[in-house]
Design an enzyme around this catalytic site. Structure first.
Site, PDB file in Angstrom:
ATOM      1  CD  GLU A  18      -3.134   0.656   0.152  1.00  0.00           C
ATOM      2  OE1 GLU A  18      -2.542   1.653  -0.307  1.00  0.00           O
ATOM      3  OE2 GLU A  18      -4.331   0.446  -0.037  1.00  0.00           O
ATOM      4  CG  ASN A 103      -6.793   1.584   4.345  1.00  0.00           C
ATOM      5  OD1 ASN A 103      -5.988   0.665   4.236  1.00  0.00           O
ATOM      6  ND2 ASN A 103      -7.756   1.778   3.459  1.00  0.00           N
ATOM      7  CG  ASP A 198      -7.584  -0.630  -2.584  1.00  0.00           C
ATOM      8  OD1 ASP A 198      -6.983   0.264  -1.963  1.00  0.00           O
ATOM      9  OD2 ASP A 198      -7.663  -1.791  -2.146  1.00  0.00           O
TER      10      ASP A 198
END
Length: 292
Positions: A18, A103, A198
């Protein structure tokens, strides 16, 4: 619609890759393995790579205006010196809630950081969206499940984000200081497509590149939210794209093998690697994070 195939740039095998972020000053791309608690880097000019092992989950390493990195972690924001490995806490981040972690995150056109939280088990409604502006953290939105796709228009008049399970990318008008105006509005509904929205990034033409987790694609959406191009990957779980390289001419894409059983991992041996593609359009230079 299918465009070029991405190729492996670094065989890093992240469990949950990520937060790819180009650092212009060091000419490095940084990205995180959230679940592996590791910060990776690539110097495209030389091909050199490396990593730092971390003591907690981290989802982004943002370049700081005065040098170094700001690590967006599960319960704190930390200043980090990648040369010496020294870390110093800047502030807590949902430290009173052990159920959540950081996140998606991205620096906006004003040098402020938008960042999000989510439940470690993706508990419905456990996540929030924040803005770190000149060192002060402000909560912008609550009740999100998996906040993602944080990115900004070239002139900074709009932000995008999604709550991944909804399948809808939202657009939020911003004022001249980069603060939200009113409520966000639905902008692109990809719920009928394979995969879920995403991470995302905006290119120099104001188009949005959106990773579709589960579909093995990164799609390019025009300013009206329509798909006009796509990049295919040989693995199904792309998580986030970012432009990098001297001229921001390459699109780097993190991927994940989270949730895959052994059979699936054998079918997708490149899952979790960092990929790169030539999108044919450059990215936008993103400002370093200002803390004061």
């Amino acid at each position: 619609m299918s465009g070029p195939m991405a190729r492996v740039a670094v065989a890093c095998g992240c469990e949950l890759g990520e937060g790819p972020q180009w650092h212009a000053a060091s000419r490095r791309l940084y990205w995180c393995d959230i679940l592996g608690r590791r910060l990776h880097w690539l110097a495209p000019a030389s091909g050199a790579t490396g990593h730092h092992d971390l003591d907690r989950m981290v989802s982004l390493a943002a370049p700081l205006e005065d040098g170094g990195l700001l690590l967006v972690g599960e319960d704190r924001l930390v200043r980090f010196d990648p040369q010496g490995g020294h870390a110093r806490k800047l502030c807590d981040f949902e430290a009173d809630n052990p159920l959540t972690r950081s996140n998606d995150a991205r620096v906006d056109r004003h040098g402020s950081l938008w960042l999000s939280s989510m439940g470690k088990g993706a508990e419905p409604g456990a996540g929030c969206l924040y803005r770190l502006h000149r060192g002060e953290l402000t909560r912008l939105r609550t009740g999100l499940t998996i906040p993602n796709a944080i990115c900004f228009s070239p002139q900074g008049e709009a932000a995008w984000f999604t709550d991944t399970p909804s399948g809808v990318v939202m657009r939020w008008a911003l004022d001249r200081e980069g603060w939200p105006l009113g409520d966000p509005a639905p902008w692109a509904d990809v719920s009928a497509q394979p995969g879920n929205p995403d991470g995302a990034v905006v290119d120099a033409q104001g188009h949005l590149w959106l990773a579709l987790w589960g579909a093995g694609r990164v799609v390019r959406l025009d300013p009206r939210g329509r798909e006009v191009d796509a990049i295919a990957l040989p693995t199904s779980q792309p998580s986030c794209p970012a432009f990098g390289g001297e001229r921001l001419e390459r699109l780097y894409i993190t991927t994940a093998r989270e949730g895959m059983d052994e059979a699936r991992r054998r079918e997708e041996p490149d899952a979790g690697h960092l990929f790169v593609a030539a999108p044919g359009v450059p990215g936008l230079a993103e400002p370093a994070l200002r803390l004061a």
